[in-house]
Design a protein around this motif. Structure first.
Motif, short mmCIF file in Angstrom:
data_model
loop_
_atom_site.label_atom_id
_atom_site.label_comp_id
_atom_site.label_asym_id
_atom_site.label_seq_id
_atom_site.Cartn_x
_atom_site.Cartn_y
_atom_site.Cartn_z
N LEU A 246 40.68 9.26 70.81
CA LEU A 246 39.45 9.25 70.04
C LEU A 246 38.54 8.16 70.57
O LEU A 246 38.94 6.99 70.63
CB LEU A 246 39.73 9.00 68.56
N VAL A 247 37.35 8.51 71.00
CA VAL A 247 36.39 7.53 71.50
C VAL A 247 35.06 7.71 70.78
O VAL A 247 34.79 8.75 70.19
CB VAL A 247 36.18 7.65 73.03
N VAL B 111 43.15 5.53 69.47
CA VAL B 111 41.77 5.07 69.36
C VAL B 111 41.53 4.05 70.46
O VAL B 111 42.32 3.13 70.67
CB VAL B 111 41.52 4.42 67.98
N THR B 112 40.42 4.21 71.18
CA THR B 112 40.07 3.25 72.22
C THR B 112 38.56 3.22 72.40
O THR B 112 37.86 4.20 72.13
CB THR B 112 40.75 3.58 73.56
N GLU C 109 37.80 4.50 80.54
CA GLU C 109 38.78 4.64 81.62
C GLU C 109 40.18 4.78 81.05
O GLU C 109 40.98 5.60 81.52
CB GLU C 109 38.71 3.45 82.57
N GLU C 110 40.51 3.99 80.03
CA GLU C 110 41.82 4.08 79.40
C GLU C 110 42.04 5.47 78.82
O GLU C 110 43.12 6.06 78.96
CB GLU C 110 41.91 3.04 78.29
N ALA C 111 41.02 6.02 78.17
CA ALA C 111 41.14 7.36 77.59
C ALA C 111 41.42 8.40 78.67
O ALA C 111 42.27 9.28 78.50
CB ALA C 111 39.86 7.71 76.83
N VAL D 253 35.33 12.98 71.43
CA VAL D 253 34.18 12.09 71.27
C VAL D 253 33.64 12.25 69.86
O VAL D 253 33.34 13.37 69.42
CB VAL D 253 33.09 12.42 72.30
N MET D 254 33.53 11.13 69.14
CA MET D 254 33.04 11.15 67.77
C MET D 254 31.65 10.54 67.69
O MET D 254 31.29 9.66 68.48
CB MET D 254 34.01 10.42 66.84
N LYS D 255 30.86 11.02 66.73
CA LYS D 255 29.52 10.49 66.51
C LYS D 255 29.44 9.89 65.11
O LYS D 255 30.17 10.31 64.21
CB LYS D 255 28.46 11.56 66.72
N PRO D 256 28.53 8.92 64.91
CA PRO D 256 28.55 8.12 63.67
C PRO D 256 27.64 8.62 62.57
O PRO D 256 26.79 9.48 62.76
CB PRO D 256 28.06 6.76 64.17
#
Length: 268
Positions: free
Chosen positions: A40-41, A191-192, A196-198, A207-210
């Protein structure tokens, strides 16, 4: 360790509204197949950690359902384990005892045997009698990972567990985590803020939006493991994720900010 333990995770139309009226999540639906790694980014405030807490059963959703292996999470807490940004080791217990602490449901002989095997696997075979204060930050996080895996959980939740580490230690722990994952195959939700880690770790990046937290896009990473961080294909995958994050932010930015950030790529 050859017993595959991953369980199917289903998050269905989940919402979360806090008592003060803040809506943290709205109609979030996602699935993770047994043994899959999902990352989750997104920018801060998009509900990544809130969603992780709901999956862990640490909080209750306002609506929707979360199922682990077809069962509500409140009845599957023993199938779920977590690693946090801080190792959260018990300072009065030895390294071996900290790992064993994660296997309270095991009979003592199994618990000791698994702890010894994990100490070997994480490269700390000679450190079992040390106290956590005698370990480096990276070594402590290795112990935290081992503690989370000793019970062979079906779901492993990772809440930015490598963010406080230097890049070299972080890359080393990525390989350690993937090695343990290949042996046990838990379903991993991570969660990150590090794109690059993802891309290094995940099968799919969500990809989440706020405001409120929603899913903007799910990107499948079709790269063989081990992944070459210097390859053009890896770079292309990173760009695609960063562009998706950029779009999710632009949708919510004031007009002047949209113009200023148009075409940029954010690193989270």
């Amino acid at each position: 360790m050859t017993e595959f333990t991953g369980r199917h995770l289903a998050v269905s139309h989940v919402t979360k509204t806090y008592a003060n009226g803040t809506q943290a999540l709205l109609d979030v639906t996602l699935e993770a197949a047994a043994g899959e790694i999902v990352s989750l980014v997104g920018t801060s405030g998009c509900g990544k950690t809130t969603l992780l807490r709901l999956i862990a059963g640490l909080d209750r959703a306002s609506g929707g359902a979360i199922l682990v292996g077809g069962q509500p999470t409140r009845g599957t807490h023993r199938a779920i384990s977590a690693v946090f940004q801080e190792p959260r080791l018990l300072p009065w217990l030895t390294v071996a005892q900290n790992i064993e602490f994660g296997g309270q449901d095991l009979v003592p002989s199994d618990r000791r045997g698994r702890a010894a095997g994990l100490l070997e696997r994480i490269g700390l075979a000679g450190f079992g009698q040390y106290l956590p204060k005698n370990l480096s930050g990276g070594q402590q996080q290795r112990v935290a990972i081992a503690r989370a895996l000793i019970g062979h959980p079906g779901i492993l939740l990772l809440d930015e567990p490598f963010s406080a580490l230097d890049p070299f230690t972080r890359a080393t722990l990525h390989e350690l985590l993937l090695g343990l994952w290949r042996e046990l195959r838990p379903t991993v939700v991570m969660v990150t803020h590090d794109v690059e880690e993802a891309v290094v770790l995940a099968d799919r990046v969500v990809v989440m939006k706020p405001r409120p937290g929603r899913i903007a896009e799910t990107i499948t990473i079709r790269l063989p493991r081990p992944r070459d961080r210097l390859s053009p294909l890896f770079d292309a995958a990173k760009r695609r994720v960063m562009q998706s994050i950029d779009r999710s932010l632009s949708e919510h930015a004031p007009p002047a900010h949209k113009q200023a950030t148009e075409g940029s790529a954010f690193w989270w």
